[in-house]
Design an enzyme around this catalytic site. Structure first.
Site, PDB file in Angstrom:
ATOM      1  N   CYS A   1       0.836  -1.205   0.000  1.00 31.50           N
ATOM      2  CA  CYS A   1       0.000   0.000   0.000  1.00 31.50           C
ATOM      3  C   CYS A   1       0.865   1.247   0.000  1.00 31.50           C
ATOM      4  O   CYS A   1       0.383   2.348  -0.147  1.00 31.50           O
ATOM      5  CB  CYS A   1      -0.914   0.025   1.219  1.00 31.50           C
ATOM      6  SG  CYS A   1      -0.033   0.425   2.721  1.00 31.50           S
TER       7      CYS A   1
HETATM    8  N1  PPS Z   1      -3.296  -1.101  10.525  1.00 30.62           N
HETATM    9  C1  PPS Z   1      -1.981  -1.037  10.772  1.00 30.62           C
HETATM   10  N2  PPS Z   1      -1.551  -0.523  11.940  1.00 30.62           N
HETATM   11  C2  PPS Z   1      -0.224  -0.433  12.197  1.00 30.62           C
HETATM   12  N3  PPS Z   1       0.717  -0.830  11.349  1.00 30.62           N
HETATM   13  C3  PPS Z   1       0.335  -1.338  10.192  1.00 30.62           C
HETATM   14  C4  PPS Z   1      -1.018  -1.469   9.839  1.00 30.62           C
HETATM   15  N4  PPS Z   1      -1.076  -2.013   8.612  1.00 30.62           N
HETATM   16  C5  PPS Z   1       0.198  -2.227   8.226  1.00 30.62           C
HETATM   17  N5  PPS Z   1       1.049  -1.808   9.177  1.00 30.62           N
HETATM   18  C6  PPS Z   1       2.508  -1.835   9.178  1.00 30.62           C
HETATM   19  O1  PPS Z   1       2.992  -1.824   7.853  1.00 30.62           O
HETATM   20  C7  PPS Z   1       3.633  -3.047   7.589  1.00 30.62           C
HETATM   21  C8  PPS Z   1       3.388  -3.458   6.166  1.00 30.62           C
HETATM   22  O2  PPS Z   1       2.096  -3.941   6.106  1.00 30.62           O
HETATM   23  P1  PPS Z   1       1.349  -4.147   4.823  1.00 30.62           P
HETATM   24  O3  PPS Z   1       2.253  -3.985   3.660  1.00 30.62           O
HETATM   25  O4  PPS Z   1       0.608  -5.392   4.933  1.00 30.62           O
HETATM   26  O5  PPS Z   1       0.446  -2.888   4.953  1.00 30.62           O
HETATM   27  S1  PPS Z   1      -0.623  -2.639   4.013  1.00 30.62           S
HETATM   28  O6  PPS Z   1      -1.476  -3.731   4.052  1.00 30.62           O
HETATM   29  O7  PPS Z   1       0.029  -2.476   2.730  1.00 30.62           O
HETATM   30  O8  PPS Z   1      -1.352  -1.491   4.414  1.00 30.62           O
HETATM   31  C9  PPS Z   1       3.081  -4.000   8.588  1.00 30.62           C
HETATM   32  O9  PPS Z   1       3.941  -5.070   8.669  1.00 30.62           O
HETATM   33  P2  PPS Z   1       3.586  -6.294   9.593  1.00 30.62           P
HETATM   34  O10 PPS Z   1       4.291  -5.969  10.856  1.00 30.62           O
HETATM   35  O11 PPS Z   1       4.109  -7.481   8.866  1.00 30.62           O
HETATM   36  O12 PPS Z   1       2.101  -6.320   9.780  1.00 30.62           O
HETATM   37  C10 PPS Z   1       2.980  -3.120   9.794  1.00 30.62           C
HETATM   38  O13 PPS Z   1       4.231  -2.920  10.350  1.00 30.62           O
END
Ligand code: PPS
Length: 289
Positions: A284
């Site tokens: 994203c």
């Molecule tokens: N809602 C929310 N709250 C806090 N942090 C968030 C959130 N969405 C994404 N992340 C952070 O961004 C990392 C990358 O996630 P994604 O690439 O899956 O994000 S996204 O789906 O593209 O929005 C993701 O990595 P992960 O730790 O693997 O989840 C988080 O660090």
């Protein structure tokens, strides 16, 4: 790919009593009595001696990874000034949160959650559940000019993401996250990105400047092995077929046989979304802008 049958050795999970006594929210547990039997296993263990030896190797691998996780987290706290962990509450994040708690670092690492206003209601319930379970309070950020989901829908419409996905991503994810990072002044953004997510993440290191990816080398299966071994609370929607979770409108269930394949975990994310150049969306922009 084998779906586990019968009780898993590492987990003595009494579905009702066990989960409630873990400190999980009793109401949510009634609605979603999480059960590791719903989560696929990716290893073909073989039979007899092969099976025993393969399970031994798996345990050794996990012990090594757990030790490494703990030392990376401790090192981050030691050498960085302001570590901050962002959690989307998916499986890898549950490993990190549990690792942070087990390392006794909950009071040394700020925890940030972004409410995009388009998350599954279960995600918000689960946030409250883990906060209670571990005893912390996440700092929640959302779109700057809308204090509530209702006000966002009034101002931009519930279909805003369809009209301009880049602007939606910016307003609801990228800007709130950038604000969180800026406000905290973090020099160590801890997150759950891993190499086996594939695409842009295939060569991810653990130490990446002001980002720290403690589980970069873990596979999705390692994450589930950890969650099983320690009976860690996980997002209730994994049990009904979602391998990863993001926004409601762009997250789909993933067939169980695909969960543990390379890049399989995120294959249900960004469904139907394309970048401006027409390529399929895999990020994203939260990490790439
Ligand atoms: N809602 C929310 N709250 C806090 N942090 C968030 C959130 N969405 C994404 N992340 C952070 O961004 C990392 C990358 O996630 P994604 O690439 O899956 O994000 S996204 O789906 O593209 O929005 C993701 O990595 P992960 O730790 O693997 O989840 C988080 O660090």
């Amino acid at each position: 790919f084998i779906l586990p049958t019968g009780p898993q050795p590492a987990v003595k999970l009494n579905r009702q009593q066990g989960l409630v006594s873990m400190g999980l929210n009793a109401e949510l547990t009634k609605t979603y009595p999480r059960d590791f039997k719903n989560i696929p296993v990716g290893t073909s263990y073989g039979k007899g001696e092969d099976s025993t030896l393969n399970k031994e190797i798996e345990q050794q691998t996990l012990e090594f990874l757990e030790g490494q996780l703990s030392s990376v987290l401790k090192k981050a706290v030691e050498i960085k000034k302001k570590p901050l962990f962002t959690t989307a509450l998916i499986a890898g994040d549950c490993v990190l949160l549990d690792g942070i708690a087990k390392a006794g670092l909950l009071d040394k690492i700020e925890i940030v959650f972004i409410d995009t206003f388009f998350l599954f209601p279960e995600t918000l319930d689960f946030l409250r559940e883990v906060e209670e379970h571990y005893g912390f309070k996440a700092k929640v950020y959302h779109c700057a000019d809308c204090p509530t989901q209702e006000s966002f829908y009034d101002k931009y419409g519930a279909d805003y993401w369809m009209e301009d996905i880049d602007q939606y991503d910016f307003k609801c994810k990228v800007e709130p996250l950038q604000r969180a990072l800026k406000e905290s002044g973090t020099d160590a953004w801890i997150n759950g990105r891993r190499r086996d997510h594939g695409a842009e993440r295939a060569s991810l290191p653990v130490w990446e400047g002001d980002k720290v990816n403690p589980i970069a080398f873990w596979t999705f299966e390692d994450c589930w092995n950890y969650l099983r071994k320690h009976n860690v609370p996980y997002h209730p929607l994994h049990d009904v077929g979602f391998s990863s979770l993001g926004d409601m409108q762009s997250t789909a269930k993933v067939p169980l046989e695909k969960w543990m394949t390379y890049a399989g975990e995120r294959s249900g994310r960004f469904q139907g979304l394309t970048n401006k150049d027409g390529s399929a969306k895999t990020e994203c922009g939260i990490h790439t802008k």
